[in-house]
Motif scaffolding. Structure first.
Motif, PDB file in Angstrom:
ATOM      1  N   ASN A 165      46.597  36.596  23.375  1.00  0.00           N
ATOM      2  CA  ASN A 165      47.740  37.479  23.567  1.00  0.00           C
ATOM      3  C   ASN A 165      48.816  37.221  22.512  1.00  0.00           C
ATOM      4  OD1 ASN A 165      49.211  39.463  25.380  1.00  0.00           O
ATOM      5  ND2 ASN A 165      50.644  37.763  25.326  1.00  0.00           N
ATOM      6  N   HIS A 166      49.044  35.966  22.180  1.00  0.00           N
ATOM      7  CA  HIS A 166      50.036  35.606  21.167  1.00  0.00           C
ATOM      8  C   HIS A 166      49.688  36.242  19.829  1.00  0.00           C
ATOM      9  CE1 HIS A 166      51.819  33.011  18.030  1.00  0.00           C
ATOM     10  NE2 HIS A 166      52.858  33.015  18.842  1.00  0.00           N
ATOM     11  N   HIS A 212      50.329  40.019  20.053  1.00  0.00           N
ATOM     12  CA  HIS A 212      51.771  40.285  20.078  1.00  0.00           C
ATOM     13  C   HIS A 212      52.363  40.274  18.667  1.00  0.00           C
ATOM     14  CE1 HIS A 212      56.022  39.843  20.955  1.00  0.00           C
ATOM     15  NE2 HIS A 212      56.011  38.677  20.341  1.00  0.00           N
ATOM     16  N   HIS A 213      52.117  39.208  17.931  1.00  0.00           N
ATOM     17  CA  HIS A 213      52.711  39.105  16.592  1.00  0.00           C
ATOM     18  C   HIS A 213      52.017  40.009  15.578  1.00  0.00           C
ATOM     19  CE1 HIS A 213      55.825  36.279  17.443  1.00  0.00           C
ATOM     20  NE2 HIS A 213      54.974  35.453  18.027  1.00  0.00           N
TER      21      HIS A 213
END
Length: 170
Positions: free
Chosen positions: A137-138, A141-142
């Motif tokens: 997910n990280h 996201h970025h």
């Protein structure tokens, strides 16, 4: 809970999306890639460097790959400043993530996982599957931030939709 198949899909998606983003970013010059555009990490370059830094932090925890150091400063340190090196390191590390994901099993994902934060001041424990979900997910996201930065420069990549991940991505 996520499964090993889900983790492998996300590793494949990560590999594919990074290739698209870096290809689009490569068409920009260093000044554009390093311009502070108001993103959480400022520039496109630093946003992409942060993703690699965080991936290295989690892979060190999950798989014992080489650790980052405090001077890496979440991707803002000297080890992340050269564009060509960042591109090469990203591609190489995506292969590392794919290899790790290929070898994941249910038992590991179901177990609790204990880790230290990067400054070694706090120890935490959570189910491994939740941390793997956070890991992917990280990245997403970025990468969304990086995609928006590229769009603002008039650059475009292919679709970012998970469901169109090519079947032939490792």
């Amino acid at each position: 809970m996520i499964s090993p198949i889900h983790a492998l899909l996300m590793a494949r998606y990560n590999h594919w999306q990074n290739g698209l983003l870096y290809e689009a970013a490569d068409a920009l010059d260093d000044k554009q890639r390093n311009e502070d555009r108001g993103a959480f990490f400022g520039s496109l370059h630093t946003t992409l460097a942060h993703i690699l830094w965080a991936d290295r932090v989690w892979m060190n925890r999950f798989a014992g790959t080489p650790a980052t150091v405090l001077s890496d400063d979440q991707g803002k340190g000297l080890a992340y400043q050269d564009w060509q090196t960042l591109k090469t390191d990203r591609a190489t590390f995506d292969e590392t993530i794919l290899g790790w994901a290929h070898d994941l099993d249910e038992a590991w994902l179901e177990a609790d996982f204990t880790w230290w934060n990067t400054t070694r001041t706090r120890k935490s424990t959570q189910p491994a599957w939740r941390l793997v979900a956070h890991f992917f997910n990280h990245q997403t996201h970025h990468r969304g931030q990086a995609h928006a930065l590229l769009t603002a420069f008039g650059s475009a990549t292919e679709s970012t939709d998970l469901l169109v991940t090519p079947a032939d991505v490792s």
